[in-house]
Design a protein around this motif. Structure first.
Motif, PDB file in Angstrom:
ATOM      1  N   THR A  30     -49.784 -57.739  70.158  1.00  0.00           N
ATOM      2  CA  THR A  30     -50.485 -57.522  68.899  1.00  0.00           C
ATOM      3  C   THR A  30     -49.777 -56.470  68.064  1.00  0.00           C
ATOM      4  OG1 THR A  30     -52.577 -58.110  69.929  1.00  0.00           O
ATOM      5  CG2 THR A  30     -52.695 -56.869  67.871  1.00  0.00           C
ATOM      6  N   ALA A  31     -49.318 -55.407  68.697  1.00  0.00           N
ATOM      7  CA  ALA A  31     -48.586 -54.359  67.976  1.00  0.00           C
ATOM      8  C   ALA A  31     -47.288 -54.898  67.400  1.00  0.00           C
ATOM      9  CB  ALA A  31     -48.305 -53.184  68.912  1.00  0.00           C
ATOM     10  N   ILE A  32     -46.599 -55.747  68.148  1.00  0.00           N
ATOM     11  CA  ILE A  32     -45.353 -56.340  67.655  1.00  0.00           C
ATOM     12  C   ILE A  32     -45.636 -57.214  66.436  1.00  0.00           C
ATOM     13  CG2 ILE A  32     -43.548 -58.021  68.209  1.00  0.00           C
ATOM     14  CD1 ILE A  32     -43.658 -56.900  71.099  1.00  0.00           C
ATOM     15  N   ALA A  33     -46.671 -58.057  66.522  1.00  0.00           N
ATOM     16  CA  ALA A  33     -47.023 -58.929  65.401  1.00  0.00           C
ATOM     17  C   ALA A  33     -47.415 -58.110  64.179  1.00  0.00           C
ATOM     18  CB  ALA A  33     -48.156 -59.860  65.801  1.00  0.00           C
ATOM     19  N   TYR A  34     -48.216 -57.072  64.373  1.00  0.00           N
ATOM     20  CA  TYR A  34     -48.650 -56.216  63.271  1.00  0.00           C
ATOM     21  C   TYR A  34     -47.455 -55.524  62.614  1.00  0.00           C
ATOM     22  CZ  TYR A  34     -50.843 -52.277  60.859  1.00  0.00           C
ATOM     23  OH  TYR A  34     -51.219 -51.353  59.916  1.00  0.00           O
ATOM     24  N   ASN A  35     -46.542 -54.998  63.425  1.00  0.00           N
ATOM     25  CA  ASN A  35     -45.380 -54.299  62.884  1.00  0.00           C
ATOM     26  C   ASN A  35     -44.435 -55.236  62.160  1.00  0.00           C
ATOM     27  OD1 ASN A  35     -46.094 -51.699  63.651  1.00  0.00           O
ATOM     28  ND2 ASN A  35     -45.254 -51.976  65.699  1.00  0.00           N
ATOM     29  N   MET A  36     -44.278 -56.456  62.654  1.00  0.00           N
ATOM     30  CA  MET A  36     -43.424 -57.422  61.968  1.00  0.00           C
ATOM     31  C   MET A  36     -44.006 -57.795  60.606  1.00  0.00           C
ATOM     32  SD  MET A  36     -42.228 -59.846  65.115  1.00  0.00           S
ATOM     33  CE  MET A  36     -41.422 -61.026  64.067  1.00  0.00           C
ATOM     34  N   LYS A  37     -45.311 -58.023  60.562  1.00  0.00           N
ATOM     35  CA  LYS A  37     -45.961 -58.357  59.296  1.00  0.00           C
ATOM     36  C   LYS A  37     -45.895 -57.192  58.319  1.00  0.00           C
ATOM     37  CE  LYS A  37     -50.182 -60.403  57.513  1.00  0.00           C
ATOM     38  NZ  LYS A  37     -51.492 -60.935  57.857  1.00  0.00           N
ATOM     39  N   ARG A  38     -46.132 -56.006  58.816  1.00  0.00           N
ATOM     40  CA  ARG A  38     -46.094 -54.812  57.973  1.00  0.00           C
ATOM     41  C   ARG A  38     -44.678 -54.554  57.437  1.00  0.00           C
ATOM     42  NH1 ARG A  38     -46.003 -49.051  59.010  1.00  0.00           N
ATOM     43  NH2 ARG A  38     -47.070 -48.037  57.302  1.00  0.00           N
ATOM     44  N   THR A  39     -43.664 -54.768  58.280  1.00  0.00           N
ATOM     45  CA  THR A  39     -42.277 -54.590  57.858  1.00  0.00           C
ATOM     46  C   THR A  39     -41.930 -55.574  56.753  1.00  0.00           C
ATOM     47  OG1 THR A  39     -41.653 -53.821  60.044  1.00  0.00           O
ATOM     48  CG2 THR A  39     -39.884 -54.606  58.638  1.00  0.00           C
ATOM     49  N   ALA A  40     -42.375 -56.813  56.903  1.00  0.00           N
ATOM     50  CA  ALA A  40     -42.108 -57.818  55.873  1.00  0.00           C
ATOM     51  C   ALA A  40     -42.755 -57.434  54.550  1.00  0.00           C
ATOM     52  CB  ALA A  40     -42.609 -59.180  56.338  1.00  0.00           C
ATOM     53  N   VAL A  41     -43.972 -56.899  54.612  1.00  0.00           N
ATOM     54  CA  VAL A  41     -44.649 -56.477  53.383  1.00  0.00           C
ATOM     55  C   VAL A  41     -43.923 -55.298  52.752  1.00  0.00           C
ATOM     56  CG1 VAL A  41     -46.777 -55.430  52.511  1.00  0.00           C
ATOM     57  CG2 VAL A  41     -46.888 -57.373  54.070  1.00  0.00           C
ATOM     58  N   ILE A  42     -43.476 -54.364  53.569  1.00  0.00           N
ATOM     59  CA  ILE A  42     -42.776 -53.191  53.056  1.00  0.00           C
ATOM     60  C   ILE A  42     -41.460 -53.597  52.400  1.00  0.00           C
ATOM     61  CG2 ILE A  42     -41.560 -51.089  53.746  1.00  0.00           C
ATOM     62  CD1 ILE A  42     -43.829 -50.650  55.792  1.00  0.00           C
ATOM     63  N   LEU A  43     -40.755 -54.529  53.009  1.00  0.00           N
ATOM     64  CA  LEU A  43     -39.483 -54.969  52.459  1.00  0.00           C
ATOM     65  C   LEU A  43     -39.652 -55.983  51.332  1.00  0.00           C
ATOM     66  CD1 LEU A  43     -37.422 -55.359  55.740  1.00  0.00           C
ATOM     67  CD2 LEU A  43     -37.338 -53.500  54.086  1.00  0.00           C
ATOM     68  N   ARG A  44     -40.910 -56.393  51.077  1.00  0.00           N
ATOM     69  CA  ARG A  44     -41.233 -57.339  50.021  1.00  0.00           C
ATOM     70  C   ARG A  44     -40.498 -58.669  50.164  1.00  0.00           C
ATOM     71  NH1 ARG A  44     -43.414 -53.175  47.748  1.00  0.00           N
ATOM     72  NH2 ARG A  44     -43.128 -52.014  45.939  1.00  0.00           N
ATOM     73  N   MET A  45     -40.542 -59.185  51.370  1.00  0.00           N
ATOM     74  CA  MET A  45     -39.913 -60.472  51.625  1.00  0.00           C
ATOM     75  C   MET A  45     -40.889 -61.578  51.229  1.00  0.00           C
ATOM     76  SD  MET A  45     -38.171 -59.704  55.319  1.00  0.00           S
ATOM     77  CE  MET A  45     -37.917 -61.429  55.597  1.00  0.00           C
ATOM     78  N   PRO A  46     -40.486 -62.504  50.359  1.00  0.00           N
ATOM     79  CA  PRO A  46     -41.420 -63.553  49.935  1.00  0.00           C
ATOM     80  C   PRO A  46     -41.775 -64.529  51.059  1.00  0.00           C
ATOM     81  CG  PRO A  46     -39.256 -63.888  48.935  1.00  0.00           C
ATOM     82  CD  PRO A  46     -39.227 -62.568  49.674  1.00  0.00           C
ATOM     83  N   GLU A  47     -40.972 -64.620  52.110  1.00  0.00           N
ATOM     84  CA  GLU A  47     -41.251 -65.527  53.216  1.00  0.00           C
ATOM     85  C   GLU A  47     -42.414 -65.019  54.084  1.00  0.00           C
ATOM     86  OE1 GLU A  47     -37.482 -65.346  51.708  1.00  0.00           O
ATOM     87  OE2 GLU A  47     -37.826 -64.088  53.445  1.00  0.00           O
ATOM     88  N   ALA A  48     -42.792 -63.766  53.953  1.00  0.00           N
ATOM     89  CA  ALA A  48     -43.801 -63.167  54.824  1.00  0.00           C
ATOM     90  C   ALA A  48     -45.200 -63.722  54.550  1.00  0.00           C
ATOM     91  CB  ALA A  48     -43.807 -61.651  54.667  1.00  0.00           C
ATOM     92  N   ALA A  49     -45.440 -64.216  53.395  1.00  0.00           N
ATOM     93  CA  ALA A  49     -46.785 -64.700  53.063  1.00  0.00           C
ATOM     94  C   ALA A  49     -47.030 -66.016  53.661  1.00  0.00           C
ATOM     95  CB  ALA A  49     -46.932 -64.837  51.554  1.00  0.00           C
TER      96      ALA A  49
END
Length: 55
Positions: free
Chosen positions: A36-55
């Motif tokens: 769960t921590a890995i999934a949360y951190n990956m999602k949060r990293t994508a949001v921070i980097l503003r990657m459009p694929e994250a949504a």
């Protein structure tokens, strides 16, 4: 300090189903928390980097 830490557990409980442990046993429960921590951190990293694929 408490606010920073407890801010993380809200999404974990709402989005990742950590209201209850899926597996029995300490090792399996620890694995669930780590995944769960890995999934949360990956999602949060994508949001921070503003990657459009994250949504």
């Amino acid at each position: 300090m408490r606010c920073r830490i407890e801010k993380i557990f809200g999404p974990w409980k709402r989005s990742y189903g950590l209201r209850r442990m899926r597996w029995l046993g300490l090792a399996k429960a620890a694995l669930q928390v780590r995944l769960t921590a890995i999934a949360y951190n990956m999602k949060r990293t994508a949001v921070i980097l503003r990657m459009p694929e994250a949504a």
